[in-house]
Scaffold this motif. Structure first.
Motif, mmCIF file in Angstrom:
data_model
loop_
_atom_site.group_PDB
_atom_site.id
_atom_site.type_symbol
_atom_site.label_atom_id
_atom_site.label_comp_id
_atom_site.label_asym_id
_atom_site.label_seq_id
_atom_site.Cartn_x
_atom_site.Cartn_y
_atom_site.Cartn_z
ATOM 1 N N GLN A 352 0.821 -1.215 0.000
ATOM 2 C CA GLN A 352 0.000 0.000 0.000
ATOM 3 C C GLN A 352 0.857 1.269 0.000
ATOM 4 N N GLY A 353 2.176 1.095 0.042
ATOM 5 C CA GLY A 353 3.076 2.241 0.012
ATOM 6 C C GLY A 353 3.448 2.781 1.375
ATOM 7 N N ASN A 354 2.914 2.188 2.463
ATOM 8 C CA ASN A 354 3.308 2.621 3.802
ATOM 9 C C ASN A 354 4.789 2.301 4.012
ATOM 10 N N SER A 355 5.517 3.211 4.641
ATOM 11 C CA SER A 355 6.950 3.000 4.822
ATOM 12 C C SER A 355 7.316 3.091 6.293
ATOM 13 N N SER A 356 8.374 2.388 6.674
ATOM 14 C CA SER A 356 8.806 2.381 8.067
ATOM 15 C C SER A 356 10.283 2.061 8.154
ATOM 16 N N THR A 357 10.926 2.584 9.211
ATOM 17 C CA THR A 357 12.301 2.229 9.532
ATOM 18 C C THR A 357 12.374 1.438 10.837
ATOM 19 N N PHE A 358 11.241 1.122 11.432
ATOM 20 C CA PHE A 358 11.209 0.325 12.657
ATOM 21 C C PHE A 358 11.252 -1.159 12.285
#
Length: 543
Positions: A352-358
């Motif tokens: 869905q294009g959600n991004s994270s660095t966690f």
């Protein structure tokens, strides 16, 4: 509610009784000072962002006696030092509010899992700053400066960064202000902070630590990064012509900066795009500045080695009467928040294009990316880029709107067997492990306008349904598991509609992609472009 001003006066009186009059405190008595002004349960702001760290004061805080001081609430922009977490292991602090923690992310995750650190909240920079004026009002603030005189006037230098914002929250909410300085002088070079705002000064035995965080060696920019940069410039920069923008940290955006004087000139961007920036003084920006692409840069902070070059360009950078940079992290965040475009990278993206660095093992934090990379519906000033993107995003709607360009530029794999595109973000596991109420998403998918990979450019503004958005993401996800699940028929349809554009669709041939296109191909080249004014840190010198 206790009288904050009366409490502060009592603390100052206690220090005067124990350590005498005057603002200058001997460094060897710093722990004594801290134990005199910090009470159990106090909220402490320690100045530490992703470059400048108050390392001496952090070490002294960690040496306090937990029988005298405990249950502290620590607020710090960037958990960048081991001593920040030593406060918790030593029984001094219990609760942490922060924005970024990359240097200590793995240790922080372990401590949260073990229950030795309670996280209040993970913030963006400006979110944390704003709360200092409301429910996170400090009791004691520990700051950093280059110079101070005996009256407490401070020179904070190129890396002023967050100092003024924290001080404003401290001074007008009756907090005690302690400053670690590199040197006490008879007269400061420039008065950045008035002495009446400062309670105590400690001369550090060594200068505070500075990280050259924004320095990227052009020699490490390979042809895959150049290909991605060229596609981004052709499909986004040339099409929308964003004038005000922010580049995230990384080699992909550094490649764009070094292509501006060459490929950017071919695309006709000069004077039409990339004129005003929210950016640290990236050394890779030197050729674009010298080639006349840049009109002004609003700096979050400074950059090691760039001091002389910055001082020589008063029309580009915000300089004081002494010709040294005056940066401001909070204001520059706002410049980027209301800009035409943000382009940066992330560790993981889902379909869905959600991004994270966690991840499950690292609590990295957000820094400024969620503000810089958000579709800002509060923006009201108009620009061509804003209107062009809005016309695509809101085509057919009754109420015309503008739209910010929010771009993720990533390689499909971070490393072998480490795909950037995943079906499920590890942020979900981080939520469970750390006890967050929602997954720690860096930038939400519906805020992202474009995704750029080595496979091509996905223009999510043109997608009419969530299903099309998902297939557009999968269509540029390459040979990851996410990419292999693409519906080839739908992806080809998206390509026909220019929602997905491959390099060949943009007229970029393999023979066009070459390191020869970079305006500088080494750090030494950057030094030459600067006329010898750029003085890179020793670890970047190989000549």
């Amino acid at each position: 509610m206790p009288d904050r001003h009366a409490t502060r006066k009592g603390k100052l009186a206690q220090v005067r009784q124990a350590l005498g009059e005057g603002k200058v405190i001997p460094s060897e008595r710093t722990v004594e000072l801290l134990e005199a002004v910090i009470q159990s349960g106090d909220r402490i702001i320690h100045e530490g962002d992703n470059q400048k760290q108050g390392d001496f004061l952090a070490a002294q805080l960690a040496r306090m006696n937990p029988k005298k001081v405990h249950d502290l609430k620590l607020c710090v922009s960037s958990v960048g030092l081991p001593e920040h977490l030593d406060l918790f292991e030593n029984g001094l602090a219990t609760e942490l509010d922060f924005a970024y923690a990359a240097p200590q992310a793995a240790r922080l995750a372990r401590m949260v899992m073990a229950g030795s650190v309670k996280i209040g909240d993970v913030h963006t920079y400006v979110e944390l700053y704003s709360r200092y004026f409301a429910e996170l009002r400090p009791d004691v603030v520990c700051l950093v400066a280059n110079e101070a005189d005996k009256e407490g006037n401070l020179y904070t230098g190129p890396n002023t960064e967050e100092t003024p914002t924290i001080l404003e929250a401290a001074v007008f909410n009756a907090a005690v202000v302690i400053v670690q300085v590199n040197k006490i002088v008879d007269r400061v070079r420039r008065v950045d902070i008035p002495g009446e705002w400062v309670d105590f000064i400690v001369e550090s035995p060594t200068p505070f630590h500075m990280e050259p965080l924004f320095t990227r060696d052009p020699a490490l920019i390979h042809e895959l990064r150049i290909l991605m940069a060229m596609m981004a410039m052709k499909a986004i920069y040339a099409k929308y012509q964003p004038k005000v923008l922010n580049h995230g940290i990384g080699f992909n955006t550094a490649a764009i900066e070094l292509l501006l004087p060459t490929y950017g000139e071919e695309l006709g961007l000069k004077g039409k795009a990339c004129t005003h920036w929210a950016l640290n003084p990236h050394p890779t920006m030197i050729p674009a500045i010298e080639a006349g692409f840049v009109e002004a840069i609003a700096c979050f902070g400074g950059e090691v080695g760039m001091e002389q070059y910055v001082s020589s360009r008063p029309n580009i950078f915000a300089l004081g009467h002494d010709s040294s940079l005056r940066s401001n992290r909070c204001f520059s965040q706002l410049v980027g928040h209301y800009a035409d475009m943000f382009i940066g990278a992330s560790l993981q993206l889902d379909p869905q294009g959600n991004s994270s660095t966690f991840t499950t093992e690292r609590l990295v934090g957000y820094g400024g990316a969620p503000n810089l990379g958000s579709e800002n519906r509060s923006r009201r000033h108009r620009s061509e880029a804003f209107l062009r993107a809005g016309a695509e995003a809101h085509a057919g709607e009754a109420m015309p709107q503008g739209r910010k360009l929010v771009v993720q530029i990533v390689e499909t794999f971070q490393a072998p067997n480490e795909p950037t595109f995943v079906e499920r973000l590890e942020a979900w596991d981080a939520m469970m492990n750390a006890g967050f109420s929602t997954p720690p998403v860096m930038i939400f998918g519906d805020d992202i306008s474009h995704i750029v990979t080595e496979e091509g450019v996905a223009n999510l503004l043109l997608c009419k349904t969530p299903e099309e958005r998902e297939q557009a993401v999968r269509g540029v996800a390459g040979f990851t598991a996410v990419g292999l699940k693409r519906d080839r028929r739908i992806v080809e349809n998206l390509r026909d509609r220019k929602i997905i554009q491959r390099a060949e669709d943009l007229g970029i041939r393999k023979s066009d992609v070459s390191r020869d296109r970079l305006a500088a191909r080494s750090v030494h080249d950057l030094v030459r472009w600067s006329g010898g004014l750029y003085q890179p840190p020793s670890r970047f010198r190989n000549w």
